[in-house]
Scaffold this motif. Structure first.
Motif, PDB file in Angstrom:
ATOM      1  N   UNK A  99      21.377  34.808  41.677  1.00 13.45           N
ATOM      2  CA  UNK A  99      22.325  33.712  41.831  1.00 13.45           C
ATOM      3  C   UNK A  99      23.690  34.008  41.214  1.00 13.45           C
ATOM      4  N   UNK A 100      23.759  34.950  40.277  1.00 12.90           N
ATOM      5  CA  UNK A 100      25.017  35.169  39.564  1.00 12.90           C
ATOM      6  C   UNK A 100      25.155  36.630  39.154  1.00 12.90           C
ATOM      7  N   UNK A 101      26.403  37.103  39.163  1.00 11.39           N
ATOM      8  CA  UNK A 101      26.695  38.471  38.732  1.00 11.39           C
ATOM      9  C   UNK A 101      28.114  38.499  38.181  1.00 11.39           C
ATOM     10  N   UNK A 102      28.336  39.349  37.181  1.00 11.68           N
ATOM     11  CA  UNK A 102      29.690  39.533  36.661  1.00 11.68           C
ATOM     12  C   UNK A 102      29.861  40.991  36.252  1.00 11.68           C
ATOM     13  N   UNK A 103      30.913  41.622  36.780  1.00 15.57           N
ATOM     14  CA  UNK A 103      31.209  43.003  36.435  1.00 15.57           C
ATOM     15  C   UNK A 103      31.851  43.071  35.056  1.00 15.57           C
ATOM     16  N   UNK A 104      31.650  44.198  34.376  1.00 18.07           N
ATOM     17  CA  UNK A 104      32.348  44.479  33.129  1.00 18.07           C
ATOM     18  C   UNK A 104      33.847  44.291  33.370  1.00 18.07           C
ATOM     19  N   UNK A 105      34.555  43.537  32.496  1.00 16.92           N
ATOM     20  CA  UNK A 105      36.003  43.349  32.680  1.00 16.92           C
ATOM     21  C   UNK A 105      36.770  44.664  32.798  1.00 16.92           C
ATOM     22  N   UNK A 106      36.243  45.752  32.238  1.00 19.78           N
ATOM     23  CA  UNK A 106      36.898  47.050  32.346  1.00 19.78           C
ATOM     24  C   UNK A 106      36.241  47.961  33.363  1.00 19.78           C
ATOM     25  N   UNK A 107      35.610  47.363  34.372  1.00 21.04           N
ATOM     26  CA  UNK A 107      34.809  48.120  35.329  1.00 21.04           C
ATOM     27  C   UNK A 107      35.586  49.262  35.996  1.00 21.04           C
ATOM     28  N   UNK A 108      36.799  49.001  36.435  1.00 20.30           N
ATOM     29  CA  UNK A 108      37.545  50.000  37.205  1.00 20.30           C
ATOM     30  C   UNK A 108      38.017  51.182  36.354  1.00 20.30           C
ATOM     31  N   UNK A 109      38.329  50.933  35.085  1.00 24.58           N
ATOM     32  CA  UNK A 109      38.904  52.009  34.273  1.00 24.58           C
ATOM     33  C   UNK A 109      37.870  52.794  33.451  1.00 24.58           C
ATOM     34  N   UNK A 110      36.654  52.281  33.362  1.00 24.06           N
ATOM     35  CA  UNK A 110      35.632  52.945  32.552  1.00 24.06           C
ATOM     36  C   UNK A 110      34.795  53.902  33.385  1.00 24.06           C
ATOM     37  N   UNK A 111      34.391  55.002  32.751  1.00 17.88           N
ATOM     38  CA  UNK A 111      33.515  55.952  33.430  1.00 17.88           C
ATOM     39  C   UNK A 111      32.132  55.366  33.611  1.00 17.88           C
ATOM     40  N   UNK A 112      31.629  54.714  32.561  1.00 20.86           N
ATOM     41  CA  UNK A 112      30.334  54.052  32.665  1.00 20.86           C
ATOM     42  C   UNK A 112      30.534  52.668  33.267  1.00 20.86           C
ATOM     43  N   UNK A 113      29.925  52.427  34.396  1.00 23.20           N
ATOM     44  CA  UNK A 113      30.063  51.163  35.105  1.00 23.20           C
ATOM     45  C   UNK A 113      28.945  50.214  34.680  1.00 23.20           C
TER      46      UNK A 113
END
Length: 223
Positions: A30-44
């Protein structure tokens, strides 16, 4: 700048961007949220949850596979997640909780608001969670709007908090605003420095036309 989106599904799959698919659960998500630094971090990383009632943190390195970590479970389906900095907030059938996933610190719990006719009357009405800042969480649930502020815990009458394990500061959540709306809240979002937009709907007409048991609704926005 382009953004990366995450989508959950009733099949238990999680889709990041346009093609990365993760099989997370056998039950609907029902819900998901990406790490706020998803695009710039190597570890997703991303956090997700759903009908199974488990809040799951998934990390995927550039050369490694996915690692799953269970953050919480056992309090019913998870309907909303918000992540900012190291703080993750989520709503389940009991209420809203906040966890610092970087320091493994449990910060706050807000009990789910009561609804007219008892708690069971609003199972289909999901919570809305938005971080206004690093320390202020906006909560909209049923007809209740809450502003929760994360602050250092007061110990022995002294402001400023106390150190916990590994020398970290203990924190707590304090409700600074609690407002009863004249509608069912379906969304909240910061509007400007001093205002918050609340999207909701209210019953407009009952029993008109051929289907007398049907109720029409009117959308509205409070500022």
């Amino acid at each position: 700048d382009s953004t990366t989106t995450g989508r959950s599904s009733s099949s238990g799959n999680m889709v990041v961007g346009s093609e990365q698919i993760f099989r997370v659960s056998q039950e609907p998500l029902y819900a998901v949220h990406l790490d706020p630094g998803y695009r710039r971090k190597t570890e997703k990383s991303f956090v997700c949850g759903g009908q199974e009632g488990k809040l799951i943190l998934i990390r995927k390195g550039f050369f490694s596979g996915c690692k799953e970590e269970g953050l919480h479970e056992g309090e019913g389906a998870i309907s909303a997640i918000a992540w900012r900095g190291g703080l993750v907030a989520w709503a389940n059938e009991e209420g809203v909780k906040i966890l610092d996933i970087e320091n493994e610190e449990r910060i706050s719990y807000v009990e789910r608001p009561e609804v007219e006719g008892g708690r069971g009357g609003g199972e289909e009405l999901r919570c809305s969670l938005v971080w206004e800042s690093e320390t202020v969480l906006l909560i909209g649930w049923f007809d209740t709007f809450i502003v929760l502020q994360v602050k250092p815990r007061v110990e022995g009458g002294k402001e400023g908090g106390v150190e916990g394990g590994a020398g970290r500061m203990l924190r707590m959540g304090e409700i600074v605003v609690r407002w009863k709306a004249d509608c069912v809240i379906s969304g909240v979002f910061p509007f400007d420095v001093d205002s918050v937009a609340v999207l909701g709907y209210v019953g407009l007409v009952e029993g008109e036309g051929e289907d007398e048991d049907e109720e029409e609704y009117l959308s509205l926005i409070h500022i």
